[in-house]
Motif scaffolding. Structure first.
Motif, PDB file in Angstrom:
ATOM      1  N   TYR A  76       6.308   5.855  -1.624  1.00  0.00           N
ATOM      2  CA  TYR A  76       6.848   4.508  -1.439  1.00  0.00           C
ATOM      3  C   TYR A  76       5.735   3.587  -0.943  1.00  0.00           C
ATOM      4  O   TYR A  76       4.709   4.030  -0.404  1.00  0.00           O
ATOM      5  CB  TYR A  76       8.004   4.506  -0.441  1.00  0.00           C
ATOM      6  N   PHE A  77       5.943   2.273  -1.116  1.00  0.00           N
ATOM      7  CA  PHE A  77       4.968   1.263  -0.719  1.00  0.00           C
ATOM      8  C   PHE A  77       5.483   0.520   0.517  1.00  0.00           C
ATOM      9  O   PHE A  77       6.688   0.269   0.662  1.00  0.00           O
ATOM     10  CB  PHE A  77       4.724   0.266  -1.853  1.00  0.00           C
ATOM     11  N   ILE A  78       4.550   0.145   1.396  1.00  0.00           N
ATOM     12  CA  ILE A  78       4.883  -0.615   2.591  1.00  0.00           C
ATOM     13  C   ILE A  78       4.037  -1.877   2.635  1.00  0.00           C
ATOM     14  O   ILE A  78       2.990  -1.959   2.002  1.00  0.00           O
ATOM     15  CB  ILE A  78       4.666   0.212   3.878  1.00  0.00           C
ATOM     16  N   ILE A 103       0.831  -1.195   0.000  1.00  0.00           N
ATOM     17  CA  ILE A 103       0.000   0.000   0.000  1.00  0.00           C
ATOM     18  C   ILE A 103       0.868   1.249   0.000  1.00  0.00           C
ATOM     19  O   ILE A 103       1.937   1.277   0.630  1.00  0.00           O
ATOM     20  CB  ILE A 103      -0.948   0.004   1.232  1.00  0.00           C
ATOM     21  N   ARG A 104       0.441   2.251  -0.740  1.00  0.00           N
ATOM     22  CA  ARG A 104       1.087   3.563  -0.720  1.00  0.00           C
ATOM     23  C   ARG A 104       0.150   4.521  -0.017  1.00  0.00           C
ATOM     24  O   ARG A 104      -0.948   4.801  -0.498  1.00  0.00           O
ATOM     25  CB  ARG A 104       1.369   4.056  -2.138  1.00  0.00           C
ATOM     26  N   ASN A 122       3.693   8.213 -10.650  1.00  0.00           N
ATOM     27  CA  ASN A 122       4.540   8.963  -9.717  1.00  0.00           C
ATOM     28  C   ASN A 122       3.889  10.256  -9.237  1.00  0.00           C
ATOM     29  O   ASN A 122       4.574  11.199  -8.875  1.00  0.00           O
ATOM     30  CB  ASN A 122       5.888   9.289 -10.374  1.00  0.00           C
ATOM     31  N   ASP A 123       2.564  10.313  -9.271  1.00  0.00           N
ATOM     32  CA  ASP A 123       1.901  11.528  -8.783  1.00  0.00           C
ATOM     33  C   ASP A 123       1.741  11.453  -7.265  1.00  0.00           C
ATOM     34  O   ASP A 123       2.006  10.437  -6.635  1.00  0.00           O
ATOM     35  CB  ASP A 123       0.534  11.708  -9.453  1.00  0.00           C
ATOM     36  N   GLU A 140       1.532  -9.007 -14.152  1.00  0.00           N
ATOM     37  CA  GLU A 140       2.163  -7.717 -13.857  1.00  0.00           C
ATOM     38  C   GLU A 140       1.417  -6.977 -12.749  1.00  0.00           C
ATOM     39  O   GLU A 140       0.216  -7.173 -12.540  1.00  0.00           O
ATOM     40  CB  GLU A 140       2.214  -6.855 -15.123  1.00  0.00           C
ATOM     41  N   TRP A 141       2.155  -6.094 -12.041  1.00  0.00           N
ATOM     42  CA  TRP A 141       1.589  -5.359 -10.914  1.00  0.00           C
ATOM     43  C   TRP A 141       1.050  -4.010 -11.368  1.00  0.00           C
ATOM     44  O   TRP A 141       1.598  -3.374 -12.272  1.00  0.00           O
ATOM     45  CB  TRP A 141       2.653  -5.124  -9.849  1.00  0.00           C
ATOM     46  N   TYR A 142      -0.019  -3.596 -10.677  1.00  0.00           N
ATOM     47  CA  TYR A 142      -0.625  -2.301 -10.957  1.00  0.00           C
ATOM     48  C   TYR A 142      -0.948  -1.592  -9.644  1.00  0.00           C
ATOM     49  O   TYR A 142      -1.147  -2.244  -8.609  1.00  0.00           O
ATOM     50  CB  TYR A 142      -1.911  -2.453 -11.785  1.00  0.00           C
ATOM     51  N   MET A 143      -0.964  -0.269  -9.702  1.00  0.00           N
ATOM     52  CA  MET A 143      -1.332   0.551  -8.560  1.00  0.00           C
ATOM     53  C   MET A 143      -2.790   0.975  -8.722  1.00  0.00           C
ATOM     54  O   MET A 143      -3.133   1.680  -9.672  1.00  0.00           O
ATOM     55  CB  MET A 143      -0.424   1.787  -8.468  1.00  0.00           C
ATOM     56  N   LYS A 144      -3.671   0.543  -7.806  1.00  0.00           N
ATOM     57  CA  LYS A 144      -5.095   0.826  -7.897  1.00  0.00           C
ATOM     58  C   LYS A 144      -5.597   1.474  -6.604  1.00  0.00           C
ATOM     59  O   LYS A 144      -5.022   1.278  -5.542  1.00  0.00           O
ATOM     60  CB  LYS A 144      -5.889  -0.468  -8.156  1.00  0.00           C
TER      61      LYS A 144
END
Length: 350
Positions: free
Chosen positions: A290-292, A283-284, A311-312, A328-332
């Motif tokens: 950064y993600f933890i 999670i960001r 990168n926003d 593949e990984w995605y940021m949602k």
């Protein structure tokens, strides 16, 4: 020559001379008179124009004022008309309210009678349509829509109608039923030998596919209630194992993940993501870069797709999902609901 004649001649000469002089003076006088009249005329015109301009401006102001007054009057008339209509409606309502209870009940009964007659007429037309409809035999069932897990299959038949009410019915020309694909490549590798109830042992991991879609917060709580957490991927080997596990169990629940979205008349990205993505740990937080993981530790391994992560520094929390078709990984957005995988660290005692 006689003296009298001499005087006559002299008088005649003097008269001719006087007429000539007077004629020339008269021409000069007429010229001066005309010039004077022209000057007076020009002055008169200038004076008239000078007096007319203020009057014209005054007339323009009066016209503008009358136009405004006309607009105001038009609005007043329009408002009066609205009030008249309102009074008419109010009068009609009063007339309706003045009806007796028996009259109102009769009106209601008549309305229902009309409705029943329309429904009966529609049913008769549908029945007449179906009687004139001819259908062929059903074709064979299609193959299951998925190779592994729960899917659907269909069969069809041709129907024709030449009756008068052909547009009033639609014969059943397509049937659909559920099916189960049994061609699961890795089904034999799953077991529950040393994992808690509901978890599968797979390549040294105890994993459970959610079977339902939840947001990040709810899925985390549900995993924690089982003394587990969202599966945390920290190496390429574990990533391959999790993706392989997804390929085994996901088709049973994600029956639309192979859908051709280009054939849809309408779709949105959230809809596609929910059919093709599975949430894992990562999670960001709000406006971080950064993600933890679930232990509040910075993540070091990723398998991002091209262009990911964004990168926003937009508001809200963003979580990691895996596209089940590509791995593949995605940021949602964490509030969007996805299927997810819980991982248990516990082992069943043998």
């Amino acid at each position: 020559m006689k003296t009298g004649n001499l005087f006559k001649i002299l008088f005649l000469i003097i008269a001719i001379f006087s007429v000539t002089v007077f004629s020339e003076d008269t021409k000069d006088y007429e010229k001066l008179f005309i010039e004077h009249r022209l000057e007076l005329l020009e002055n008169g015109i200038a004076s008239y124009v000078g007096e007319s301009i203020p009057k014209m401006r005054s007339l323009e102001d009066q016209v503008e004022y009358l136009q405004k007054e006309n607009t105001i009057l038009h609005d007043i008339i329009e408002n009066q008309n609205k009030k008249i209509k309102t009074l008419q409606w109010a009068t009609e309502d009063m007339k309706v309210n003045q009806l007796t209870r028996e009259e109102r009940d009769l009106v209601t009964e008549l309305k229902w009678t009309i409705f029943d007659l329309k429904e009966a007429n529609r049913e008769l037309q549908e029945d007449a349509c179906m009687r004139k409809t001819e259908c062929n035999e059903w074709e064979e069932w299609s193959r299951c829509s998925v190779d592994c897990g729960k899917g659907t299959r269909i069969r069809s038949r041709g129907c024709s109608n030449t009756g008068r009410f052909s547009s009033m019915c639609k014969p059943l020309d397509i049937e659909e039923q559920s099916c189960h694909g049994s061609n699961c490549r890795f089904q034999s590798t799953l077991s529950q030998f040393d994992c808690p109830d509901g978890y599968y042992s797979f390549q040294g991991l105890c994993l459970r596919f959610s079977g339902r879609q939840d947001g990040r917060l709810h899925s985390t709580i549900l995993c924690e209630e089982e003394s587990s957490h969202l599966v945390f991927i920290d190496s390429a080997e574990k990533h391959e194992a999790v993706v392989e596990f997804i390929n085994i169990v996901a088709p049973e629940y994600m029956v639309d993940m192979h859908e051709d979205f280009s054939k849809r008349e309408y779709w949105d990205f959230h809809d596609i993501d929910q059919k093709t993505h599975v949430a894992v740990d990562g999670i960001r937080k709000h406006q971080k870069t950064y993600f933890i993981n679930w232990k509040e530790q910075n993540m070091t391994y990723f398998n991002w797709a091209v262009g990911q992560p964004r990168n926003d520094k937009s508001d809200g929390d963003y979580c990691v999902t895996i596209n089940v078709l590509t791995g593949e990984w995605y940021m949602k957005c964490c509030t969007v609901t996805f299927f997810y995988i819980c991982e248990s660290e516990e082992r069943r005692e043998r």
